[in-house]
Design a protein around this motif. Sequence first.
Motif, mmCIF file in Angstrom:
data_model
loop_
_atom_site.group_PDB
_atom_site.id
_atom_site.type_symbol
_atom_site.label_atom_id
_atom_site.label_comp_id
_atom_site.label_asym_id
_atom_site.label_seq_id
_atom_site.Cartn_x
_atom_site.Cartn_y
_atom_site.Cartn_z
ATOM 1 N N THR A 49 34.631 46.355 37.922
ATOM 2 C CA THR A 49 34.583 45.541 36.805
ATOM 3 C C THR A 49 33.673 44.245 37.092
ATOM 4 N N LEU A 50 34.209 43.681 38.404
ATOM 5 C CA LEU A 50 33.130 42.445 38.862
ATOM 6 C C LEU A 50 31.825 42.846 38.891
ATOM 7 N N ILE A 51 31.657 44.162 39.629
ATOM 8 C CA ILE A 51 30.253 44.486 39.706
ATOM 9 C C ILE A 51 29.484 44.734 38.289
ATOM 10 N N MET A 52 30.123 45.149 37.325
ATOM 11 C CA MET A 52 29.581 45.427 36.157
ATOM 12 C C MET A 52 29.410 43.972 35.546
ATOM 13 N N MET A 53 30.264 43.058 35.436
ATOM 14 C CA MET A 53 29.865 41.958 34.789
ATOM 15 C C MET A 53 28.701 40.979 35.829
ATOM 16 N N ILE A 54 28.639 41.091 36.970
ATOM 17 C CA ILE A 54 27.442 40.499 37.739
ATOM 18 C C ILE A 54 26.400 41.021 37.213
ATOM 19 N N THR A 55 26.275 42.328 37.136
ATOM 20 C CA THR A 55 24.975 43.038 36.827
ATOM 21 C C THR A 55 24.501 42.508 35.488
ATOM 22 N N ILE A 56 25.407 42.469 34.648
ATOM 23 C CA ILE A 56 24.989 41.921 33.076
ATOM 24 C C ILE A 56 24.585 40.672 33.185
ATOM 25 N N VAL A 57 25.271 39.532 33.885
ATOM 26 C CA VAL A 57 24.814 38.303 33.851
ATOM 27 C C VAL A 57 23.388 38.012 34.702
ATOM 28 N N THR A 58 23.399 38.757 35.907
ATOM 29 C CA THR A 58 22.226 38.337 36.925
ATOM 30 C C THR A 58 20.874 39.039 36.169
ATOM 31 N N ALA A 59 21.070 40.183 35.316
ATOM 32 C CA ALA A 59 20.049 40.912 34.565
ATOM 33 C C ALA A 59 18.645 41.193 35.548
ATOM 34 N N ILE A 98 28.529 32.836 28.672
ATOM 35 C CA ILE A 98 28.834 33.974 27.454
ATOM 36 C C ILE A 98 29.966 34.958 27.988
ATOM 37 N N VAL A 99 29.131 35.685 29.027
ATOM 38 C CA VAL A 99 30.099 36.945 29.403
ATOM 39 C C VAL A 99 31.189 36.623 30.018
ATOM 40 N N ILE A 126 41.475 36.670 37.706
ATOM 41 C CA ILE A 126 40.681 36.018 39.063
ATOM 42 C C ILE A 126 39.232 36.346 39.212
ATOM 43 N N ILE A 127 38.816 37.532 38.270
ATOM 44 C CA ILE A 127 37.385 37.401 38.393
ATOM 45 C C ILE A 127 36.552 36.737 37.676
ATOM 46 N N ILE A 128 37.140 36.019 36.803
ATOM 47 C CA ILE A 128 36.463 35.227 35.918
ATOM 48 C C ILE A 128 35.623 34.069 36.582
ATOM 49 N N PRO A 129 36.342 33.109 37.175
ATOM 50 C CA PRO A 129 35.457 32.196 38.096
ATOM 51 C C PRO A 129 34.384 32.570 38.896
ATOM 52 N N ILE A 130 34.460 34.017 39.423
ATOM 53 C CA ILE A 130 33.490 34.486 40.392
ATOM 54 C C ILE A 130 32.271 34.645 39.440
ATOM 55 N N ILE A 131 32.304 35.124 38.340
ATOM 56 C CA ILE A 131 31.076 35.536 37.698
ATOM 57 C C ILE A 131 30.019 34.608 37.610
ATOM 58 N N PRO A 132 30.252 33.179 37.311
ATOM 59 C CA PRO A 132 29.072 32.364 37.213
ATOM 60 C C PRO A 132 28.781 32.013 38.824
#
Length: 524
Positions: A49-59, A98-99, A126-132
């Motif tokens: 799930t973390l990898i998916m979120m990072i992939t969407i964000v970094t684009a 946004i994500v 806990i993943i939320i702050p890691i994304i940005p």
Amino acid sequence: MKKQNFVKGTMILVVGGLITRALGTIYRIFLSRMIGPEAIGLYQMSFPTLIMMITIVTAGLPIAVSKLVAEAEAEKDLAKVKKVLHIALSLVILISLIVSFLFYLLIPLISKYFLTDERVYYTLIIIIPIIPIISISSVLRGYFQGKQNMIPSAMSTIIETIFRMIFGMIFSLIGLEKGVEYASAGAMIGMVIGEMAGFLTLLIQYQFHKNENRPVQKQKLRPLLNQNENIYHKINRIALPVTTSQVIGSLAYFIEPSIVSHSLAIAGISTAMATALYGQLAGMALLVLFFPTVITYSLSLSLIPAISEAAARKEMSLVYKRLHQALNIAYMIGLPASVVMFIMADPLANLLFATPQVGHLMKIMAPFAIFLYIQRPLAATLQGLDQAKESMKNSIIGAIAKTIAIFVLASNPRFGIDGVAMAINLGMMLVTVLHFRCIVHLIGYTIKLKPILTIGLSSLAMGYISYLVLSYAKFPFPLGIRMILSLVLSLIAYLYLLLLFKVIKKQDIARIPWIGPGIARILP
């Protein structure tokens, strides 16, 4: 900012990556033994799930930044370098906010209905702050890699790993007193702290080096995009195919725990047992098998700007040479690693995880791991040649094939978790073959069989010596010492065979930064 050549830049990343991977592997081994396979399974279920979120964000922005910065450096356009970085950072900050908000709203649904184990909820939070944090760091790494200065990336990953280890162990132990779900969340807290430390390291490095280029006036996002439309479209052209490819791959990785859980349930395995089995595969067996990818990943990071720069100058012979160098290194690392991990699978599983079943999974996957090790340099070459769309198509095909194979094989009681391992093998092979086919059509690359056969025979000899030393030599030492001794003796024999067959030469070893001259002096 000091620019390194291809070999030196790669070696800096390799050394940093080896330190990072070694520390990370030690950390995961101790963590697995402390909190058990069930907690590791929960942690591993949340990781896709973390990898998916990072992939969407970094684009795909890090690769686009690396490529465009390398091209701008070749053109000596320093203003363009700054503009590329500012646009990419503006985009990634906006998207990450946004994500992160949308992900927060979806966490209850993901934990309850998708991952099928509600205990993963706390780890997902806990993943939320890691994304940005990861998103901004990845763009900064792309910037430094485009300038072919690999030291900041290497330093930041080492510092990130050290902080993650220290605080991950502390918070996991604290959480374990309340239950496995809190132990898993504690490990993720350690990752937050580690990523923050790595980000601050990159930021300090950027502040230190930024005055070397002419400053570009800071602007708001909309005027910046309007005035630099050409750069924006270039970033978009590179990033979108890479993003699509990575999103499909991450989506397959994201839904993998769910498909595995449901498939194993069809095969008659309980949810708790399925979580533990997935922890053994993804959190233990793959942890060992993925260790050599630190070198091929470092190769790919150096290869993208090197290929981009050569292609921008129309030096296709240099493109061919860089790819050939990268693949030879991948073969020399990957083939012996596959052989030795197959032979040492059982003792490794017992020594590292005290879980014999992990050795069985490693034996299934080790013979096919070479496809994984050469896949990254091939993908990096496609991206450097501005053929990210082809890489995207191949990744999509591989992800779909793997996902279907997981469901078909894992739901069969005859295979179970072994079917998941076999499906992963299929995905690795398919994507690698498709990447290679594309490169053959693009630059006419041909395989030279002699060095591959020589490396393959030397690898088999290394594996055989390792097996003899480990199985029959009567050393009065514990298993760990005997394994290290076996590995050292077989590695010496492997290097000697490579020198004997002239796959490598003493002068090649001497050119390796820092350690090469010393090793070359003691060689025959």
